[in-house]
Design an enzyme around this catalytic site. Structure first.
Site, mmCIF file in Angstrom:
data_model
loop_
_atom_site.group_PDB
_atom_site.id
_atom_site.type_symbol
_atom_site.label_atom_id
_atom_site.label_comp_id
_atom_site.label_asym_id
_atom_site.label_seq_id
_atom_site.Cartn_x
_atom_site.Cartn_y
_atom_site.Cartn_z
ATOM 1 N N LEU A 22 0.815 -1.216 0.000
ATOM 2 C CA LEU A 22 0.000 0.000 0.000
ATOM 3 C C LEU A 22 0.845 1.262 0.000
ATOM 4 C CD1 LEU A 22 -2.765 -1.041 2.567
ATOM 5 C CD2 LEU A 22 -2.889 -1.086 0.063
ATOM 6 N N ASP A 150 -1.187 14.244 14.128
ATOM 7 C CA ASP A 150 -0.751 14.302 12.729
ATOM 8 C C ASP A 150 -1.953 14.222 11.795
ATOM 9 O OD1 ASP A 150 1.110 14.615 10.714
ATOM 10 O OD2 ASP A 150 1.559 12.482 10.549
#
Length: 333
Positions: A22, A150
């Site tokens: 991925l 984040d």
């Protein structure tokens, strides 16, 4: 999208057979994995497909093997407590494996970053509903006493069932400061809060609200509120909360401005934000524009092809993740 496994890529991590690659990030590589454990009651058990993140070996050395694993173990336990429709659920993890790993719910769809880059900014009504979903994600994260630290467009996946926030809790530093032992910055400069720039000990739940506003600005305009350029220049603008919001549609600007206030205590909390977004017409059902809808379909098609090519896993085909219909901006059923 889904990439082929490299020659050096592992083929099995814990109970997961790896089917595709991925991507990679600061902590390691991420793979599409199929759970090989028997699941006679698939509907009530964990999803068969997962995003499996494998930690880089050099992080163990840099942070100290035992200290890193202890911290990683606590983070897995904390992240497991995060619940909510709009977060990618933690499924499993092993801090004691030769390469520590964790598996989260897989979402077939592009990141918000990619969707906006390829399809353009989202309509204001879509941004409102996206904002409502992300606020609810933050409520679940904060309820588990986790700070995301984040939140950025690359950590928001757009799937058929709506958006999902990823990397909650685990994405944060294994220490308490903004810089790691290797000198790498934790967080993304254009989406950090002023207090985050000062160091990790200053980060609070309102810091995630600041980042949320930056994400919504990007979704609405295709640009973050603090521009681009040298990292030092971006961080200075963030530290002074010098946001450029001229391109933000007027119906979204006041809410984003309020969330970008320099003083964390002056920002609305997630409960107030949920009320404001609902009052402004945010919907529980996000209406993706046609371009995003097409991107989601491409991801779903690639996933189906990968699953077919993999063949049986532990005597059965992997179960495709359940999804609700994707609605276009023109046709909602």
């Amino acid at each position: 999208m889904l990439g082929e496994l490299h020659e050096r890529s592992p083929r099995q991590i814990g109970p997961y057979r790896l089917l595709a690659r991925l991507g990679a990030g600061g902590m390691g590589e991420v793979f599409l994995g199929a759970d090989t454990r028997p699941s006679p009651h698939a509907a009530s058990g964990p999803p068969s497909l997962a995003a499996v993140k494998v930690v880089r070996a050099d992080l163990l050395t840099a942070a100290g093997d035992d200290a890193f694993r202890d911290r990683f173990r606590r983070e897995i336990a904390t992240a497991r407590a995060v619940e909510g429709r709009f977060t990618a659920r933690l499924l499993a993890g092993d801090a004691d494996a030769p390469a520590p790993w964790l598996a989260t719910e897989y979402v077939a769809g592009p990141t918000l970053d990619r969707a906006v880059r390829e399809c353009g900014p989202l309509p204001p009504e879509t941004v409102r509903s996206l904002g409502l979903a992300l606020v609810r994600a933050l409520r679940g994260i904060h309820h588990a006493r986790v700070l995301h630290r984040d939140l950025k467009p690359a950590n928001v996946l757009l799937g058929a069932g709506g958006p999902r926030v990823i990397d909650f809790g685990i994405a944060r530093d294994f220490g308490a400061s903004t810089l790691t032992a290797t000198g790498a910055m934790v967080g993304s400069p254009g989406y950090m809060s002023p207090e985050h720039v000062l160091g990790g000990r200053h980060v609070v739940s309102a810091s995630d609200v600041f980042s949320l506003a930056s994400v919504l600005c990007y979704a609405a305009t295709g640009e973050g509120p603090f521009g681009t350029g040298p990292v030092a220049a971006v961080l200075y603008r963030v530290s002074q909360a010098e946001a450029q919001l001229d391109a933000v549609p007027v119906e979204l600007r006041e809410l984003i401005e309020d969330c970008l206030r320099p003083d964390p205590s002056a920002r609305p909390d997630v409960i107030a934000l949920e009320t404001r977004l609902r009052d402004a017409g945010a919907s529980d059902r996000i209406v993706w524009p046609d371009g995003v809808r097409s991107q989601v379909a491409l991801y779903e098609g690639a996933l189906a092809d990968t699953v077919r090519a993999a063949g049986p896993v532990a005597g059965r085909l992997p179960t495709m993740p359940g999804a609700s219909p994707v609605h276009s901006a023109q046709t909602v059923t």
